[in-house]
Design a protein around this motif. Structure first.
Motif, PDB file in Angstrom:
ATOM      1  N   GLN A  96       0.942  -1.164   0.162  1.00 28.20           N
ATOM      2  CA  GLN A  96      -0.075   0.123   0.267  1.00 28.20           C
ATOM      3  C   GLN A  96       0.852   1.196  -0.119  1.00 28.20           C
ATOM      4  O   GLN A  96       2.030   1.376   0.716  1.00 28.20           O
ATOM      5  N   LYS A  97       0.553   2.177  -0.768  1.00 28.13           N
ATOM      6  CA  LYS A  97       1.547   3.362  -0.873  1.00 28.13           C
ATOM      7  C   LYS A  97       0.609   4.652  -0.395  1.00 28.13           C
ATOM      8  O   LYS A  97      -0.430   4.608  -0.299  1.00 28.13           O
ATOM      9  N   ILE A  98       1.306   5.449   0.002  1.00 27.81           N
ATOM     10  CA  ILE A  98       0.926   7.138   0.293  1.00 27.81           C
ATOM     11  C   ILE A  98       1.522   8.001  -0.512  1.00 27.81           C
ATOM     12  O   ILE A  98       2.993   7.617  -0.744  1.00 27.81           O
ATOM     13  N   ALA A  99       1.043   9.202  -0.716  1.00 24.22           N
ATOM     14  CA  ALA A  99       1.905  10.217  -1.232  1.00 24.22           C
ATOM     15  C   ALA A  99       1.891  11.318  -0.290  1.00 24.22           C
ATOM     16  O   ALA A  99       0.678  11.821  -0.048  1.00 24.22           O
ATOM     17  N   ILE A 100       2.959  12.033   0.063  1.00 24.19           N
ATOM     18  CA  ILE A 100       2.995  13.342   0.627  1.00 24.19           C
ATOM     19  C   ILE A 100       3.123  14.483  -0.319  1.00 24.19           C
ATOM     20  O   ILE A 100       4.209  14.495  -0.876  1.00 24.19           O
ATOM     21  N   TYR A 101       2.298  15.392  -0.339  1.00 22.94           N
ATOM     22  CA  TYR A 101       2.393  16.535  -1.106  1.00 22.94           C
ATOM     23  C   TYR A 101       3.214  17.657  -0.471  1.00 22.94           C
ATOM     24  O   TYR A 101       2.860  17.630   0.771  1.00 22.94           O
ATOM     25  N   THR A 102       3.863  18.503  -1.303  1.00 23.03           N
ATOM     26  CA  THR A 102       4.506  19.626  -0.648  1.00 23.03           C
ATOM     27  C   THR A 102       4.369  20.950  -1.213  1.00 23.03           C
ATOM     28  O   THR A 102       4.061  20.878  -2.584  1.00 23.03           O
ATOM     29  N   ASN A 103       4.529  22.098  -0.716  1.00 19.43           N
ATOM     30  CA  ASN A 103       4.427  23.309  -1.387  1.00 19.43           C
ATOM     31  C   ASN A 103       5.740  23.528  -1.951  1.00 19.43           C
ATOM     32  O   ASN A 103       6.616  22.881  -1.869  1.00 19.43           O
ATOM     33  N   SER A 104       5.665  24.946  -2.688  1.00 14.39           N
ATOM     34  CA  SER A 104       7.092  25.343  -3.322  1.00 14.39           C
ATOM     35  C   SER A 104       8.151  25.599  -2.043  1.00 14.39           C
ATOM     36  O   SER A 104       9.452  25.455  -2.465  1.00 14.39           O
ATOM     37  N   ASN A 105       7.784  25.693  -0.921  1.00 13.94           N
ATOM     38  CA  ASN A 105       9.082  25.554   0.357  1.00 13.94           C
ATOM     39  C   ASN A 105       9.068  24.169   0.819  1.00 13.94           C
ATOM     40  O   ASN A 105       9.994  24.100   1.779  1.00 13.94           O
ATOM     41  N   LYS A 106       8.686  23.189  -0.090  1.00 15.03           N
ATOM     42  CA  LYS A 106       8.786  21.834   0.759  1.00 15.03           C
ATOM     43  C   LYS A 106       8.176  21.425   1.991  1.00 15.03           C
ATOM     44  O   LYS A 106       8.662  20.678   2.801  1.00 15.03           O
ATOM     45  N   VAL A 107       7.251  22.252   2.303  1.00 13.40           N
ATOM     46  CA  VAL A 107       6.288  21.955   3.461  1.00 13.40           C
ATOM     47  C   VAL A 107       5.080  21.176   3.254  1.00 13.40           C
ATOM     48  O   VAL A 107       4.438  21.460   2.061  1.00 13.40           O
ATOM     49  N   PRO A 108       5.056  20.211   3.829  1.00  8.34           N
ATOM     50  CA  PRO A 108       3.915  19.205   3.736  1.00  8.34           C
ATOM     51  C   PRO A 108       2.327  19.870   3.765  1.00  8.34           C
ATOM     52  O   PRO A 108       2.097  20.757   4.463  1.00  8.34           O
ATOM     53  N   THR A 109       1.791  19.529   2.613  1.00  9.95           N
ATOM     54  CA  THR A 109       0.308  20.255   2.462  1.00  9.95           C
ATOM     55  C   THR A 109      -0.835  19.201   2.392  1.00  9.95           C
ATOM     56  O   THR A 109      -1.851  19.512   2.647  1.00  9.95           O
ATOM     57  N   HIS A 110      -0.668  17.999   2.100  1.00  7.63           N
ATOM     58  CA  HIS A 110      -1.648  16.781   1.972  1.00  7.63           C
ATOM     59  C   HIS A 110      -0.984  15.217   1.828  1.00  7.63           C
ATOM     60  O   HIS A 110       0.151  15.336   1.588  1.00  7.63           O
ATOM     61  N   VAL A 111      -1.768  14.275   2.232  1.00  5.29           N
ATOM     62  CA  VAL A 111      -1.170  12.920   2.014  1.00  5.29           C
ATOM     63  C   VAL A 111      -2.555  12.319   1.342  1.00  5.29           C
ATOM     64  O   VAL A 111      -3.577  12.288   1.735  1.00  5.29           O
ATOM     65  N   ALA A 112      -1.943  11.547   0.482  1.00  9.11           N
ATOM     66  CA  ALA A 112      -2.914  10.651  -0.112  1.00  9.11           C
ATOM     67  C   ALA A 112      -2.629   9.266   0.032  1.00  9.11           C
ATOM     68  O   ALA A 112      -1.606   8.888   0.019  1.00  9.11           O
ATOM     69  N   ARG A 113      -3.648   8.336  -0.127  1.00  8.52           N
ATOM     70  CA  ARG A 113      -3.607   6.756   0.090  1.00  8.52           C
ATOM     71  C   ARG A 113      -4.028   6.049  -1.251  1.00  8.52           C
ATOM     72  O   ARG A 113      -4.913   6.468  -1.702  1.00  8.52           O
ATOM     73  N   GLN A 114      -2.962   5.079  -1.601  1.00  2.00           N
ATOM     74  CA  GLN A 114      -3.562   4.178  -2.723  1.00  2.00           C
ATOM     75  C   GLN A 114      -4.509   3.314  -2.319  1.00  2.00           C
ATOM     76  O   GLN A 114      -4.270   2.668  -1.440  1.00  2.00           O
TER      77      GLN A 114
END
Length: 157
Positions: A96-114
């Motif tokens: 199972q995978k997750i994806a961590i999204y980041t903004n232009s400053n590399k600050v996490p903004t969101h996490v999605a799960r496959q």
């Protein structure tokens, strides 16, 4: 998602305004809005708790992990659940995978799960849960920025 057509139309307009790439890549609503949990919790398969590394300790965060809005802290939080950093978002049997999204400053903004289908599921803040066809649907600005990290864990048999 079952609901009044006018309400669903309103919700879709709001989501598509904030995440315009979803109209290109496709998505569907899968649950009503709630403040009970957020995207980080949803990715961790917890639909009862709001996860965030706030310094005021108002929200849940794994005890041994620094309360910092950094990609490293998010990776460490998911490592407590058995995830490890990996390459690629393609569906892999047994993981199972997750994806961590980041903004232009590399600050996490969101996490999605496959999902087992290869599609992805996301909780949009305090808004609805959605199923989206790929990770690109939530990228951009407006959106959650870019995918900063993919992690996976073995699915117990």
């Amino acid at each position: 998602m079952v609901g009044n057509n006018t309400w669903v139309k309103f919700v879709r307009e709001k989501i598509e305004r904030d995440y315009p790439n979803l109209t290109v890549y496709g998505y569907k609503l899968t649950s009503p809005d709630t403040i009970d949990y957020n995207c980080v919790a949803w990715a961790a398969e917890d639909d009862e708790t709001w996860w965030w590394p706030d310094i005021q300790n108002q929200f849940y965060w794994p005890l041994s992990i620094s309360r910092e809005e950094t990609i490293e802290a998010f990776q460490q939080a998911f490592e407590t659940l058995g995830y490890e950093v990996c390459q690629g978002d393609a569906l892999e049997e047994g993981f199972q995978k997750i994806a961590i999204y980041t903004n232009s400053n590399k600050v996490p903004t969101h996490v999605a799960r496959q999902l087992p289908t290869g599609k992805w599921t996301s909780k949009l803040g305090s808004l609805e849960d959605i199923e989206h066809n790929n990770l690109q649907g939530l990228t951009g600005n407006p959106g959650y920025g870019e995918v900063g990290c993919i992690m996976k864990k073995t699915i117990p048999v």
